[in-house]
Design a protein around this motif. Sequence first.
Motif, PDB file in Angstrom:
ATOM      1  N   GLY A  44       0.810  -1.215   0.000  1.00 49.14           N
ATOM      2  CA  GLY A  44       0.000   0.000   0.000  1.00 49.14           C
ATOM      3  C   GLY A  44       0.841   1.262   0.000  1.00 49.14           C
ATOM      4  N   VAL A  45       2.138   1.147   0.366  1.00 54.94           N
ATOM      5  CA  VAL A  45       3.000   2.328   0.340  1.00 54.94           C
ATOM      6  C   VAL A  45       3.378   2.721  -1.088  1.00 54.94           C
ATOM      7  CG1 VAL A  45       3.953   1.878   2.631  1.00 54.94           C
ATOM      8  CG2 VAL A  45       5.093   0.911   0.617  1.00 54.94           C
ATOM      9  N   VAL A  46       3.306   1.770  -2.026  1.00 56.81           N
ATOM     10  CA  VAL A  46       3.813   2.043  -3.365  1.00 56.81           C
ATOM     11  C   VAL A  46       2.947   3.048  -4.122  1.00 56.81           C
ATOM     12  CG1 VAL A  46       4.546   1.044  -5.558  1.00 56.81           C
ATOM     13  CG2 VAL A  46       4.925  -0.214  -3.418  1.00 56.81           C
ATOM     14  N   PRO A  47       1.607   2.853  -4.205  1.00 59.70           N
ATOM     15  CA  PRO A  47       0.815   3.873  -4.890  1.00 59.70           C
ATOM     16  C   PRO A  47       0.917   5.255  -4.251  1.00 59.70           C
ATOM     17  CG  PRO A  47      -0.462   1.862  -4.632  1.00 59.70           C
ATOM     18  CD  PRO A  47       0.782   1.703  -3.810  1.00 59.70           C
ATOM     19  N   LEU A  48       1.185   5.289  -2.942  1.00 56.29           N
ATOM     20  CA  LEU A  48       1.349   6.591  -2.280  1.00 56.29           C
ATOM     21  C   LEU A  48       2.655   7.254  -2.710  1.00 56.29           C
ATOM     22  CD1 LEU A  48       0.097   5.840   1.350  1.00 56.29           C
ATOM     23  CD2 LEU A  48      -1.163   6.834  -0.561  1.00 56.29           C
ATOM     24  N   ALA A  49       3.749   6.505  -2.666  1.00 60.65           N
ATOM     25  CA  ALA A  49       5.027   7.074  -3.099  1.00 60.65           C
ATOM     26  C   ALA A  49       4.988   7.440  -4.572  1.00 60.65           C
ATOM     27  CB  ALA A  49       6.153   6.079  -2.821  1.00 60.65           C
ATOM     28  N   GLU A  50       4.332   6.611  -5.377  1.00 59.95           N
ATOM     29  CA  GLU A  50       4.189   6.918  -6.796  1.00 59.95           C
ATOM     30  C   GLU A  50       3.397   8.204  -7.002  1.00 59.95           C
ATOM     31  OE1 GLU A  50       2.018   5.074 -10.790  1.00 59.95           O
ATOM     32  OE2 GLU A  50       1.415   4.441  -8.794  1.00 59.95           O
ATOM     33  N   ALA A  51       2.263   8.316  -6.298  1.00 57.44           N
ATOM     34  CA  ALA A  51       1.422   9.501  -6.464  1.00 57.44           C
ATOM     35  C   ALA A  51       2.164  10.766  -6.070  1.00 57.44           C
ATOM     36  CB  ALA A  51       0.147   9.351  -5.627  1.00 57.44           C
ATOM     37  N   HIS A  52       2.935  10.687  -4.978  1.00 55.77           N
ATOM     38  CA  HIS A  52       3.713  11.865  -4.589  1.00 55.77           C
ATOM     39  C   HIS A  52       4.741  12.208  -5.659  1.00 55.77           C
ATOM     40  CE1 HIS A  52       7.018  14.077  -2.608  1.00 55.77           C
ATOM     41  NE2 HIS A  52       6.007  14.723  -2.040  1.00 55.77           N
ATOM     42  N   ALA A  53       5.417  11.190  -6.187  1.00 62.45           N
ATOM     43  CA  ALA A  53       6.421  11.440  -7.225  1.00 62.45           C
ATOM     44  C   ALA A  53       5.796  12.051  -8.471  1.00 62.45           C
ATOM     45  CB  ALA A  53       7.130  10.136  -7.574  1.00 62.45           C
ATOM     46  N   LYS A  54       4.526  11.776  -8.697  1.00 60.24           N
ATOM     47  CA  LYS A  54       3.838  12.292  -9.873  1.00 60.24           C
ATOM     48  C   LYS A  54       3.107  13.604  -9.603  1.00 60.24           C
ATOM     49  CE  LYS A  54       3.377   7.852 -12.220  1.00 60.24           C
ATOM     50  NZ  LYS A  54       2.475   6.791 -12.738  1.00 60.24           N
ATOM     51  N   GLY A  55       3.292  14.144  -8.402  1.00 58.72           N
ATOM     52  CA  GLY A  55       2.751  15.464  -8.112  1.00 58.72           C
ATOM     53  C   GLY A  55       1.293  15.499  -7.733  1.00 58.72           C
ATOM     54  N   ILE A  56       0.734  14.384  -7.312  1.00 60.12           N
ATOM     55  CA  ILE A  56      -0.666  14.359  -6.883  1.00 60.12           C
ATOM     56  C   ILE A  56      -0.739  14.876  -5.448  1.00 60.12           C
ATOM     57  CG2 ILE A  56      -2.638  12.857  -6.408  1.00 60.12           C
ATOM     58  CD1 ILE A  56      -1.563  11.033  -8.657  1.00 60.12           C
ATOM     59  N   PRO A  57      -1.441  15.969  -5.214  1.00 62.93           N
ATOM     60  CA  PRO A  57      -1.456  16.557  -3.868  1.00 62.93           C
ATOM     61  C   PRO A  57      -2.251  15.695  -2.892  1.00 62.93           C
ATOM     62  CG  PRO A  57      -2.979  17.724  -5.317  1.00 62.93           C
ATOM     63  CD  PRO A  57      -2.244  16.750  -6.185  1.00 62.93           C
ATOM     64  N   ALA A  58      -1.712  15.499  -1.705  1.00 66.34           N
ATOM     65  CA  ALA A  58      -2.387  14.725  -0.665  1.00 66.34           C
ATOM     66  C   ALA A  58      -1.614  14.920   0.636  1.00 66.34           C
ATOM     67  CB  ALA A  58      -2.474  13.249  -1.036  1.00 66.34           C
ATOM     68  N   ASP A  59      -2.245  14.537   1.738  1.00 60.15           N
ATOM     69  CA  ASP A  59      -1.614  14.657   3.051  1.00 60.15           C
ATOM     70  C   ASP A  59      -0.817  13.375   3.336  1.00 60.15           C
ATOM     71  OD1 ASP A  59      -0.846  15.292   5.599  1.00 60.15           O
ATOM     72  OD2 ASP A  59      -2.849  15.114   6.483  1.00 60.15           O
ATOM     73  N   TYR A  60       0.284  13.198   2.644  1.00 59.54           N
ATOM     74  CA  TYR A  60       1.072  11.974   2.761  1.00 59.54           C
ATOM     75  C   TYR A  60       1.630  11.795   4.174  1.00 59.54           C
ATOM     76  CZ  TYR A  60       0.804  11.976  -2.327  1.00 59.54           C
ATOM     77  OH  TYR A  60       0.342  11.985  -3.616  1.00 59.54           O
ATOM     78  N   SER A  61       1.909  12.880   4.849  1.00 62.21           N
ATOM     79  CA  SER A  61       2.474  12.790   6.200  1.00 62.21           C
ATOM     80  C   SER A  61       1.529  12.090   7.162  1.00 62.21           C
ATOM     81  CB  SER A  61       2.809  14.181   6.726  1.00 62.21           C
ATOM     82  OG  SER A  61       3.825  14.784   5.943  1.00 62.21           O
ATOM     83  N   ALA A  62       0.224  12.161   6.876  1.00 65.93           N
ATOM     84  CA  ALA A  62      -0.745  11.529   7.779  1.00 65.93           C
ATOM     85  C   ALA A  62      -0.584  10.015   7.819  1.00 65.93           C
ATOM     86  CB  ALA A  62      -2.163  11.898   7.343  1.00 65.93           C
ATOM     87  N   ALA A  63      -0.035   9.436   6.766  1.00 66.21           N
ATOM     88  CA  ALA A  63       0.161   7.984   6.734  1.00 66.21           C
ATOM     89  C   ALA A  63       1.476   7.564   7.373  1.00 66.21           C
ATOM     90  CB  ALA A  63       0.113   7.480   5.290  1.00 66.21           C
TER      91      ALA A  63
END
Length: 772
Positions: free
Chosen positions: A420-439
Motif C-alpha cells: 500500500g505504500v507504493v501507490p502513495l510514493a508513486e502519487a507523490h512522485a507524480k505530483g498528486i497533492p495529498a496529506d502523505y504525512s498523515a500515513a
Amino acid sequence: MTPTRRQLLASSAFGLAASALPASAARSRKAAAPNLFIGTGGTGHTYPGATVPFGMVQLSPDTGVERWETCSGYYRADTSILGFSHTHLSGTGIGDMLDVLVVPSAGPVQLQPGTLENPDAGYRQRFSAEQAEPGYYRVALETGVQAELTVTDRAGWHRYRFPKGAGHLLVDLSHLVLERTGAHPLIDEASLAIDADGTLTGTRRVFRWAKGRRIFFAMQFSRRPNRITFHGDNDLPQPAGSTGVTGKRLKAVLHYDDAGAAPVLVRCGISAVDAAGARANLQADAKHWNFDRIRRDASARWAMALDTIQVEGGTADQRTILSSALYHSQVAPTLVSDVDGRYPGLDGRVHTAPAGGTAFSSYSLWDTYRALHPLLTLVAPDQTKLLVDDLIRQTAQSPFGPLVWPLQGKETGTMIGWHGVVPLAEAHAKGIPADYSAAWPAIAKRSFDFAAPDKENSRGRDHYDRLGYVPADKVNESVSRTQEYAYDDWASSRLARVAGAPADADRLLKRSGNWRNVIDPQIGFARPKFANGSWWKNYDPIQLGHMPEPDWRDYTEANGWQATFLNQHDIYGLIAHMGGDAKFEAKLDALFTAPSTLPANAPPDISGLVGQYAHGNEPDQHAPYLYSYVGAPWKTQAMVRRLCVEMYKNDPDGIIGNDDCGQMSAWFVLSSLGFYPVDPVEAAYVFGSPLFTRATLKLGTRKLVIEAPNNGPDTPYVAAVTWNGRPWTKSWIAHRDLAGGGTLRFTMSRTPNRAFGRALADRPPSFGRTPA
C-alpha cells in the motif's frame, strides 16, 4: 504459511495461443466494444455481469462456487446458472463475496442448488442467449424467464419477464463460495425480514476470505408478491404468515400467482456498514422504477471511462482486447462507503469519509501497484486522487498500517509485503497533492516496530532488519519476502522524507538494498540463505523451496528463475551485483529461453511461460523491459510485442492468468501503447513496442497522442522516437512529460536499431539515478 491467493484445487495448463496477424488492418476511429467474456474462461477469473466504474455493486450470474475456476462465481464453459448475486471479485485467485443471490424461476420451488452435473436436482437452470455489455447483462433461462441486470453505484437492478402462469423469486442468503474448514462456521449469523412497505431486508456475517465481514441489503419489488415464505437453517419452513427468520443459512421465496402478467423489477441496495446504510443507498440510487434509464446511465458512464483511450490500426481483435482490458482496469478497487460516507474501517470501527471523499475495498495491491495504479494516474486522475486520499486514511486507521489486501473492512493480509505504500510514493512522485504525512506514523510502525500487530504478510521483519535478509530456515517464502520488503522500504523512504523524517528515510533507503543478500552473485540467482549465512547448497532454480514439504516455499508464487528478477527499484545495483551489462543481458536471455519446466508442486499461478518467464503472474512482469537498462531495448521491443500477441486473445480464455483486479489487463493497456512503469515510484515509463498505428489518450483536460505510422505485425522494432516533433534518443520518458500531453511518435521497423537507447545517458533511471 503465508496466506496465498490460490486454492490449489486444480492445475492450470498453460500455452501460447499464437495467432496469425493480417499484413494490414483496417483503421477505426470508433472505440471497439469490449468483450466482457474475456477472462471468464481459463484462469482469468473475471465475471460478465453489470457494474459501473469502481462501483459497490457487481450484479452478475453465478455458475459455481466449488472450483478454483469459479473464484468470481462464473465460468464461461459452465452450462447452468445458479442465480444472480450482487457482489463479485474480478480476477482474484481466492473467492469470496457472491452476496444476496436472487433466483427467478417459473418451475417448482427448490431450495437447494443442485449440481453442475445434474442441475435438475435443484434450482440451477440451463441458459441461452447470454449478452453482456458494460453496465448491462441479460440471459434466457430454461424455465422461460428472461433476466436482465443493470446497476447504479450502490444498488443492483433486475428485470424479470416470466412466462404465463405462476413464478417465484428465491432469495438465498446462504449462497457463497465453497466452504473451508476453520474456527468459525462460514456464516455465523443472519436474518431476513419483510417490512410493512414490502421491502425485504437482511444481513449476514461471513467468514470466508475476509473473516467476519458483514453485508446488509434492502430489496424492493415493483410488484408485491402474493405471499412470501421464509426458510431457516436446514431449509426449515417458518410458520405461515411469518415476517422474518434468523439463523445462519436463510432463504426467502416470493410467490407470484401470475408472474407473467407484467415484468417483475427488483432493486437492491447494499451496505457493508448497517441496515440503515443499505436503505439509504437504495433510496439514493432508486428514485424511480425505470430500468432502461438506469441501464442508459450505466452505459454512459462506461462510455466516458472507455473513451479515455482510442486506438487505430492493429487487428479488430486487438482493438477489442484493448477496450476489454481498459474495462477490466476500472472495475476495482470497489466502492465501500455508503452514500453518507460511512464505511467499515480496518480497525473494526465505522468511519466517515470527509466531504468529497470516498472509501474503497478490493485493493489487490501485491498485483495492482505494478501497472493498474500507474495506468489510472494517466487515464483517471480524479479517481486516482480519491484512491490516494483513501489509502492514506485507511493506512492511518489500520492496526497493521500500510494496506495489503483489504476486503470490505477486513485486512486479509494476503500475499507478502505492505505494498500500500507504493501507490502513495508513486502519487507523490507524480505530483498528486495529498496529506502523505498523515500515513507516515503507521508506515513507520510497520517498518520499525517489530512488536507491532503483525500479519503473515510481514513475518520475519525482525530478521530482515537485523540480518539484512529473511532466513530460509526460519520463515517461509524468505527470498521473495526479502526482496519485496526491500522494495517497500524504497517506497517508504520517499514518504519518510515527505513527512520530515530524514533519519528514518536514510535508514529505509539503506535497508532497501537488502535484496543483495538473497542474490548469490556466484551463480547469478536468487537463492535461499540460512540464519548462519550459508546458502542452500542443492540449489535448482526451477524449484520452489529447499524443504521437501510441499507447503514450504522459498519464493512467493515463483521459483528461483522468476525471483532473480524481482528487483524493481535498484536495477543498476542488480546489474553490477550480477557482473555487469553483458552477464545481466545473458541472464535475461536465459530466462526467456530456458526449458519451461516446473516442479510438481508449482501453483497454477505460474503460467504463460516463455522459457522460465511467467507472464500469467506478477513477480516478473517487468522483466521484459529490463533489457533497456543494459542498452538493448530492441530485445525489450521484440519480447513485449510477442507477449501482447501471444498472451491475450479475444476469447473467454484470453487472459493467460488471473486478471487480479485488473493488473493483467493494465499490463496490456500500457504495453500496447508502447511503454511500461518498471518502478512506479520512479515516475518513469520504459519504452516497449506499440501495437497500434495511433492512440489518443484523454488525460484529464490534456491529450496524449501516440503515433506509429505503418506499424504492423512485422514491425516490432523501434527505429526512432520523437516527442512533440523533436528527436528523442532515450529509451524511456518521464510521467510528467506524458501527463502534460503532447505527441509521442515511434518509427517502427522490421529490423532492430541496436543503437537506439544504447548510450548510458539514454538508459532509464533507477534508484533515482541513471548509469551515466
